[in-house]
Design a protein around this motif. Structure first.
Motif, PDB file in Angstrom:
ATOM      1  N   LEU A  94       0.822  -1.212   0.000  1.00 59.07           N
ATOM      2  CA  LEU A  94       0.000   0.000   0.000  1.00 59.07           C
ATOM      3  C   LEU A  94       0.857   1.263   0.000  1.00 59.07           C
ATOM      4  N   VAL A  95       1.991   1.235   0.674  1.00 62.90           N
ATOM      5  CA  VAL A  95       2.911   2.378   0.623  1.00 62.90           C
ATOM      6  C   VAL A  95       3.412   2.553  -0.807  1.00 62.90           C
ATOM      7  N   GLU A  96       3.782   1.467  -1.444  1.00 60.43           N
ATOM      8  CA  GLU A  96       4.252   1.536  -2.834  1.00 60.43           C
ATOM      9  C   GLU A  96       3.152   2.055  -3.754  1.00 60.43           C
ATOM     10  N   LEU A  97       1.938   1.600  -3.548  1.00 59.59           N
ATOM     11  CA  LEU A  97       0.807   2.072  -4.341  1.00 59.59           C
ATOM     12  C   LEU A  97       0.594   3.570  -4.137  1.00 59.59           C
ATOM     13  N   ALA A  98       0.713   4.028  -2.902  1.00 60.41           N
ATOM     14  CA  ALA A  98       0.542   5.456  -2.611  1.00 60.41           C
ATOM     15  C   ALA A  98       1.628   6.287  -3.289  1.00 60.41           C
ATOM     16  N   ARG A  99       2.830   5.768  -3.339  1.00 62.88           N
ATOM     17  CA  ARG A  99       3.932   6.493  -3.988  1.00 62.88           C
ATOM     18  C   ARG A  99       3.705   6.636  -5.490  1.00 62.88           C
ATOM     19  N   SER A 100       3.006   5.681  -6.061  1.00 64.00           N
ATOM     20  CA  SER A 100       2.786   5.717  -7.509  1.00 64.00           C
ATOM     21  C   SER A 100       1.449   6.354  -7.881  1.00 64.00           C
ATOM     22  N   SER A 101       0.721   6.881  -6.907  1.00 68.17           N
ATOM     23  CA  SER A 101      -0.583   7.487  -7.198  1.00 68.17           C
ATOM     24  C   SER A 101      -0.394   8.826  -7.905  1.00 68.17           C
ATOM     25  N   SER A 102      -1.467   9.305  -8.469  1.00 67.24           N
ATOM     26  CA  SER A 102      -1.414  10.535  -9.254  1.00 67.24           C
ATOM     27  C   SER A 102      -1.086  11.734  -8.364  1.00 67.24           C
ATOM     28  N   PRO A 103      -0.463  12.752  -8.956  1.00 69.74           N
ATOM     29  CA  PRO A 103      -0.148  13.960  -8.179  1.00 69.74           C
ATOM     30  C   PRO A 103      -1.398  14.622  -7.596  1.00 69.74           C
ATOM     31  N   SER A 104      -2.516  14.597  -8.312  1.00 67.64           N
ATOM     32  CA  SER A 104      -3.725  15.230  -7.783  1.00 67.64           C
ATOM     33  C   SER A 104      -4.228  14.493  -6.544  1.00 67.64           C
ATOM     34  N   ARG A 105      -4.108  13.171  -6.539  1.00 66.13           N
ATOM     35  CA  ARG A 105      -4.521  12.379  -5.376  1.00 66.13           C
ATOM     36  C   ARG A 105      -3.636  12.701  -4.180  1.00 66.13           C
ATOM     37  N   ARG A 106      -2.328  12.814  -4.413  1.00 63.63           N
ATOM     38  CA  ARG A 106      -1.405  13.160  -3.336  1.00 63.63           C
ATOM     39  C   ARG A 106      -1.675  14.564  -2.814  1.00 63.63           C
ATOM     40  N   MET A 107      -2.071  15.475  -3.690  1.00 62.99           N
ATOM     41  CA  MET A 107      -2.391  16.830  -3.264  1.00 62.99           C
ATOM     42  C   MET A 107      -3.632  16.827  -2.370  1.00 62.99           C
ATOM     43  N   GLU A 108      -4.609  15.986  -2.677  1.00 62.58           N
ATOM     44  CA  GLU A 108      -5.801  15.879  -1.839  1.00 62.58           C
ATOM     45  C   GLU A 108      -5.431  15.394  -0.444  1.00 62.58           C
ATOM     46  N   HIS A 109      -4.581  14.379  -0.385  1.00 64.69           N
ATOM     47  CA  HIS A 109      -4.142  13.853   0.910  1.00 64.69           C
ATOM     48  C   HIS A 109      -3.327  14.896   1.662  1.00 64.69           C
ATOM     49  N   ASP A 110      -2.466  15.616   0.941  1.00 68.55           N
ATOM     50  CA  ASP A 110      -1.653  16.650   1.567  1.00 68.55           C
ATOM     51  C   ASP A 110      -2.535  17.750   2.157  1.00 68.55           C
ATOM     52  N   LEU A 111      -3.577  18.132   1.429  1.00 61.25           N
ATOM     53  CA  LEU A 111      -4.486  19.158   1.919  1.00 61.25           C
ATOM     54  C   LEU A 111      -5.182  18.700   3.210  1.00 61.25           C
ATOM     55  N   LEU A 112      -5.597  17.448   3.248  1.00 60.02           N
ATOM     56  CA  LEU A 112      -6.222  16.916   4.462  1.00 60.02           C
ATOM     57  C   LEU A 112      -5.262  16.997   5.642  1.00 60.02           C
ATOM     58  N   LEU A 113      -4.008  16.629   5.409  1.00 53.62           N
ATOM     59  CA  LEU A 113      -3.019  16.670   6.477  1.00 53.62           C
ATOM     60  C   LEU A 113      -2.762  18.095   6.938  1.00 53.62           C
ATOM     61  N   ARG A 114      -2.577  19.009   5.983  1.00 54.07           N
ATOM     62  CA  ARG A 114      -2.227  20.392   6.335  1.00 54.07           C
ATOM     63  C   ARG A 114      -3.376  21.161   6.968  1.00 54.07           C
ATOM     64  N   THR A 115      -4.607  20.716   6.794  1.00 51.17           N
ATOM     65  CA  THR A 115      -5.750  21.446   7.355  1.00 51.17           C
ATOM     66  C   THR A 115      -6.427  20.686   8.494  1.00 51.17           C
ATOM     67  N   ALA A 116      -5.839  19.600   8.932  1.00 48.09           N
ATOM     68  CA  ALA A 116      -6.434  18.799  10.013  1.00 48.09           C
ATOM     69  C   ALA A 116      -6.650  19.635  11.269  1.00 48.09           C
ATOM     70  N   HIS A 117      -5.717  20.518  11.554  1.00 44.12           N
ATOM     71  CA  HIS A 117      -5.835  21.345  12.767  1.00 44.12           C
ATOM     72  C   HIS A 117      -7.102  22.196  12.748  1.00 44.12           C
ATOM     73  N   GLN A 118      -7.522  22.612  11.574  1.00 46.27           N
ATOM     74  CA  GLN A 118      -8.738  23.416  11.483  1.00 46.27           C
ATOM     75  C   GLN A 118      -9.965  22.596  11.841  1.00 46.27           C
ATOM     76  N   ARG A 119      -9.993  21.373  11.400  1.00 48.16           N
ATOM     77  CA  ARG A 119     -11.132  20.513  11.709  1.00 48.16           C
ATOM     78  C   ARG A 119     -11.126  20.095  13.174  1.00 48.16           C
ATOM     79  N   VAL A 120      -9.953  19.924  13.757  1.00 49.02           N
ATOM     80  CA  VAL A 120      -9.871  19.614  15.181  1.00 49.02           C
ATOM     81  C   VAL A 120     -10.401  20.783  15.982  1.00 49.02           C
ATOM     82  N   SER A 121     -10.014  21.987  15.635  1.00 53.29           N
ATOM     83  CA  SER A 121     -10.489  23.181  16.332  1.00 53.29           C
ATOM     84  C   SER A 121     -11.994  23.299  16.207  1.00 53.29           C
ATOM     85  N   ASP A 122     -12.524  23.078  15.006  1.00 54.74           N
ATOM     86  CA  ASP A 122     -13.969  23.143  14.817  1.00 54.74           C
ATOM     87  C   ASP A 122     -14.674  22.103  15.679  1.00 54.74           C
ATOM     88  N   ALA A 123     -14.112  20.914  15.747  1.00 51.41           N
ATOM     89  CA  ALA A 123     -14.716  19.854  16.559  1.00 51.41           C
ATOM     90  C   ALA A 123     -14.687  20.222  18.032  1.00 51.41           C
TER      91      ALA A 123
END
Length: 139
Positions: A94-123
């Motif tokens: 699964l790590v290998e699959l994630a490394r070979s995923s499309s750049p747009s998919r990785r950007m979506e995951h990156d956005l989730l990671l970088r904005t997690a603090h906002q959702r925690v604060s909202d919660a």
């Protein structure tokens, strides 16, 4: 005979107290406390590998921890392969699959990671509002 801890290059937890971690003393290796410590360490290492694979399956399939474990266990039993080895292979693949995923998919995951603090604060804000409605009691 090397312990699991020695094979993984982890230093002795109790140097200088009559225990040898370098395998020089056969008597030291045969003590039950040393075997117990090695068994506990191996159990924790195996559990961490399995937990990591479970988390990956939970993410991929949108399932809970029990279902993820059930899927790993079924593969282990059906193919007569140790659960730890199945979990290691699933994680690696699964790590290998994630490394070979499309750049747009990785950007979506990156956005989730970088904005997690906002959702925690909202919660937290929503949670504190819930407590006020309950009169300060914890549910």
């Amino acid at each position: 005979m090397q312990s699991e801890r020695q094979r993984m290059g982890i230093p002795c937890a109790d140097p200088g107290h009559g225990r040898s971690c370098d395998g020089d003393s056969a008597a030291t290796e045969s003590t039950s406390s040393s075997r117990d410590a090695d068994a506990a360490f191996e159990f924790d290492a195996n559990r961490a590998i399995i937990e990591q694979a479970k988390g990956m399956l939970m993410f991929m399939y949108g399932i809970d921890a029990d279902e993820a474990f059930q899927r790993l266990r079924e593969q282990s039993q059906q193919h007569n392969v140790k659960l730890r080895l199945i979990a290691q292979q699933v994680s690696k693949d699964l790590v290998e699959l994630a490394r070979s995923s499309s750049p747009s998919r990785r950007m979506e995951h990156d956005l989730l990671l970088r904005t997690a603090h906002q959702r925690v604060s909202d919660a937290a804000v929503r949670h504190s509002g819930d407590e006020a409605e309950l009169g300060g009691r914890h549910a």
